[in-house]
Design a protein around this motif. Sequence first.
Motif, PDB file in Angstrom:
ATOM      1  N   ASN A  82       0.819  -1.210   0.000  1.00  0.00           N
ATOM      2  CA  ASN A  82       0.000   0.000   0.000  1.00  0.00           C
ATOM      3  C   ASN A  82       0.852   1.258   0.000  1.00  0.00           C
ATOM      4  O   ASN A  82       0.551   2.232  -0.703  1.00  0.00           O
ATOM      5  N   ALA A  86       0.881   3.877  -3.092  1.00  0.00           N
ATOM      6  CA  ALA A  86       0.507   5.263  -2.786  1.00  0.00           C
ATOM      7  C   ALA A  86       1.590   6.226  -3.276  1.00  0.00           C
ATOM      8  O   ALA A  86       1.288   7.296  -3.830  1.00  0.00           O
ATOM      9  N   SER A 108      -4.456   8.237  -0.061  1.00  0.00           N
ATOM     10  CA  SER A 108      -4.492   6.799  -0.358  1.00  0.00           C
ATOM     11  C   SER A 108      -4.229   5.982   0.899  1.00  0.00           C
ATOM     12  O   SER A 108      -4.941   5.015   1.195  1.00  0.00           O
ATOM     13  N   TYR A 112      -6.891   3.368   2.808  1.00  0.00           N
ATOM     14  CA  TYR A 112      -6.686   1.925   2.837  1.00  0.00           C
ATOM     15  C   TYR A 112      -6.017   1.407   4.104  1.00  0.00           C
ATOM     16  O   TYR A 112      -6.045   0.212   4.369  1.00  0.00           O
ATOM     17  N   LEU A 314      -4.419  -0.736  -6.400  1.00  0.00           N
ATOM     18  CA  LEU A 314      -4.730  -0.292  -5.039  1.00  0.00           C
ATOM     19  C   LEU A 314      -6.112  -0.769  -4.588  1.00  0.00           C
ATOM     20  O   LEU A 314      -6.236  -1.393  -3.524  1.00  0.00           O
TER      21      LEU A 314
END
Length: 321
Positions: A82, A86, A108, A112, A314
């Motif tokens: 992640n 990002a 982002s 998440y 993502l």
Amino acid sequence: MNKRIVKILKIILPLLLGVFLVWYSLNSATPEEREELWLNILNANPWFLLLSMIFGGLSHLSRAYRWKFMLEPMGYKPRLPNSFMAVMAGYLANFGIPRSGEVLRAASLSSYEKIPFEKAFGTIISERIADVVVMLSITAFTLLLQTEYLLAYFNTHDINPLTSFGILVALLLVGILALQFIKRSQLSFLVRIKKMARGLLEGMRSIFRMKQKWAFIFHTLFIWLMYILMFYVIIFAVPGMENTEFSVIMAAFVVGSFAISATNGGIGVYPVAIGAILVVFGISKQTGEAFGWITWGTQTLLVLLLGGLSFIFLPIFNRQK
């Protein structure tokens, strides 16, 4: 002026500047020079371009991994995929709207990994400060490497180094006086500047208070080493650049680093600036600009690929959320 118009101009003007510089550079060249530029680009060794992209990818991965050292003291442990996606999505966003990538990057991770946006964004500002310190150090080191050339340049153009040093000292004193004025002033816009400066200093101090500060410092140095290597190996890809001295490449690296922030992703400005500085060191304009275009194109392609894939994966990687 309407805020919406200002935002639009911030996007359009850098793009127009980049397009103008591309047009001006090509239009001012003779047909033979344009052909030479094009041949230099076509004849570039693809293996060194691939190696440059690998170094660039490692720098981006290290940046994503470094981020966790800023977040862990606040109790957050984002997953590396992640963080990496990002970072890359943020780089891609910067091609469209300058400096929007930092906002998207924080948003982002906030979406998440359930990290508050303001905390994620604050860590990005802090790590940017560390990058600025390294960049200024590299700039100072590059100037030292070019001391002999600078002295020869001063001698050729009948410039007294002591006069230049005196001007720098005078500018430094003016800067100190300006800082003292800002520090004591109660003007509203200067008060905002003071608050921002305090926040930046606090962010810089936080780096030395984190538990794994040496790991953070290592990754910061590693990121910039990869930047230099991804830039340097391109000399072996461009015909006529193979024997360029390291100090000359570092001078071009510094100029390119500052130029890339002038437009969206450095389009137009980056290759022209690289070509201009290399001409000073005796490298032809066409070879220098070919080097700039290939360096810019290689890393732009990397960002387009990884950034585009990050936008796609993502939500897939986090589909349960």
